[in-house]
Design an enzyme around this catalytic site. Sequence first.
Site, PDB file in Angstrom:
ATOM      1  N   TYR A   1       0.853  -1.186   0.000  1.00 24.78           N
ATOM      2  CA  TYR A   1       0.000   0.000   0.000  1.00 24.78           C
ATOM      3  C   TYR A   1       0.885   1.230   0.000  1.00 24.78           C
ATOM      4  CZ  TYR A   1      -3.375   3.512   1.674  1.00 24.78           C
ATOM      5  OH  TYR A   1      -4.171   4.627   1.818  1.00 24.78           O
TER       6      TYR A   1
ATOM      7  N   ASP B   1       9.344   2.891  -0.354  1.00 22.12           N
ATOM      8  CA  ASP B   1       8.316   3.560   0.428  1.00 22.12           C
ATOM      9  C   ASP B   1       8.524   3.169   1.890  1.00 22.12           C
ATOM     10  OD1 ASP B   1       6.129   4.585   1.665  1.00 22.12           O
ATOM     11  OD2 ASP B   1       4.632   3.628   0.382  1.00 22.12           O
TER      12      ASP B   1
ATOM     13  N   LYS C   1       4.417   9.198   8.745  1.00 23.08           N
ATOM     14  CA  LYS C   1       4.193   8.592  10.058  1.00 23.08           C
ATOM     15  C   LYS C   1       5.196   9.073  11.125  1.00 23.08           C
ATOM     16  CE  LYS C   1       1.191   5.151   8.209  1.00 23.08           C
ATOM     17  NZ  LYS C   1       1.178   4.261   7.077  1.00 23.08           N
TER      18      LYS C   1
HETATM   19  C1  LIG Z   1       0.510   4.785   5.704  1.00 22.95           C
HETATM   20  C2  LIG Z   1       1.249   4.553   4.456  1.00 22.95           C
HETATM   21  C3  LIG Z   1       1.146   5.400   3.348  1.00 22.95           C
HETATM   22  C4  LIG Z   1       0.146   6.533   3.301  1.00 22.95           C
HETATM   23  O1  LIG Z   1       0.395   7.513   4.253  1.00 22.95           O
HETATM   24  P1  LIG Z   1      -0.818   8.520   4.657  1.00 22.95           P
HETATM   25  O2  LIG Z   1      -0.149   9.479   5.596  1.00 22.95           O
HETATM   26  O3  LIG Z   1      -1.854   7.652   5.299  1.00 22.95           O
HETATM   27  O4  LIG Z   1      -1.287   9.164   3.423  1.00 22.95           O
HETATM   28  C5  LIG Z   1       1.963   5.181   2.268  1.00 22.95           C
HETATM   29  N1  LIG Z   1       2.832   4.166   2.259  1.00 22.95           N
HETATM   30  C6  LIG Z   1       2.956   3.306   3.285  1.00 22.95           C
HETATM   31  C7  LIG Z   1       3.956   2.213   3.217  1.00 22.95           C
HETATM   32  C8  LIG Z   1       2.158   3.459   4.414  1.00 22.95           C
HETATM   33  O5  LIG Z   1       2.258   2.584   5.417  1.00 22.95           O
END
Ligand SMILES: *Cc1c(COP(=O)(O)O)cnc(C)c1O
Length: 438
Positions: free
Chosen positions: A151, A246, A274
């Site tokens: 994701y 990511d 995060k």
């Molecule tokens: C949470 C997450 C996102 C999206 O971040 P948001 O701040 O919720 O938009 C993208 N990539 C990864 C791996 C994530 O865990």
Amino acid sequence: MSSTTSSTKQNAAQQLFDRARKVIPGGVNSPVRAFGSVGGTPRFIASASGAYITDTENQQYIDYVGSWGPMLLGHAHPDVIASVRAVAENGLSFGAPTELEVQMAELICEIVPSIESVRMCSSGTEATMSAIRLARGFTGRDDILKFEGCYHGHSDSLLVKAGSGALTLGVPSSPGIPADFAKHTLTLAFNDEEALRALFEKQGDSLACVIIEPIAGNMNFVEPLPGYLATLRELCTKHGTVLIFDEVMTGFRVARGGAQELYGVTPDITTLGKVIGGGMPVGAFGGRRDIMEQIAPTGPIYQAGTLSGNPIAMSAGIKTLQLLSADNFHSDLHATTGRLLDGMKSEASKHGVPICTAHAGGMFGLFFSEAEKITGFDAVMQCNTEHFKIFFHSMLDAGVYLAPSAYEAGFTSAAHTNKDIDDTIKAAGNAFAAIKGA
Ligand SMILES: *Cc1c(COP(=O)(O)O)cnc(C)c1O
């Protein structure tokens, strides 16, 4: 007496949820919060401190969600709160450069050496969306490759996963995404090196980028097989494809320098979020200087944000990055997480419930599966979700707050004490017994 209290509480939460559903789609501002896959009424949280969250009925829980990743230090860390308070006194937003942004960028570049230059934004979604645009603009190519079960936020190009099978043209995971966009998103199974080589052989030269969670944390917790990330690096270099890690979830959490430090593989671009905001809305993307300089105003690729680099968010993030840089921070955290999983495994085997676990730093996976190790999306999908549901509600009733879905990673924080872990293991023992008794 206690049953009256508990049903009154249940009614109060239910009333709040009913109120919410009248004015918010599904009563929540992000779907998993609605408890859809586990059933029951979501808890409304009133406050949090250290390893605990407290709901509107004054029930306290040991928290393993940590706001889905940001709260690596635990909730409401006094130094972070003090820093935010002090900065807030000076004004909330200026839309002009500040010293805090420079300090933040310097810290990121120091902690993650593959990042030579970094741009702040306000969410992980924004970070990955911008990184994809950057890779496309830099290479002049349209196609991108992602992996099943990974994701990367909810932007159009990334909200795509294939059905099973090796190479499939992208099929959107959600209505509202034109097939014309999705067709540029190729997908492969995570950890399938052979399929990866075959795809690159065929169309590597038309791939703008590969984006991957170096540890997949959005299909529970799936580690890369030995050598997999290194192969990916080698193929991207050979074909002039931008490699994007990511690390929105893994950054600063699985190790100080993220998964790229853990595995010794260097991406071209890294996306962050995060933990980097310490609980405030923050994202960032950065990497090779020659690529980053293609972004406006030095280059032609447009990216912007009214609140990007917001001083309050920067102050929470900077303080968080400083505190997680303490000696032994991540080795202690890894030990805490390991203690939790060892305890869970021993309770599970005592009660004859098959589980499989994995962890790195402050992040873990718990699968209701007989497998020795879970290495991909298909195996994750085969886990026993009925067992998970019983486990989830039993833990919640015992005061342990887990993510309300079998497909999410768990998060520990520096605030979790041995006693918290022991209490959790004890609750898990009863939960495994409940599964056996069901
Ligand atoms: C949470 C997450 C996102 C999206 O971040 P948001 O701040 O919720 O938009 C993208 N990539 C990864 C791996 C994530 O865990």
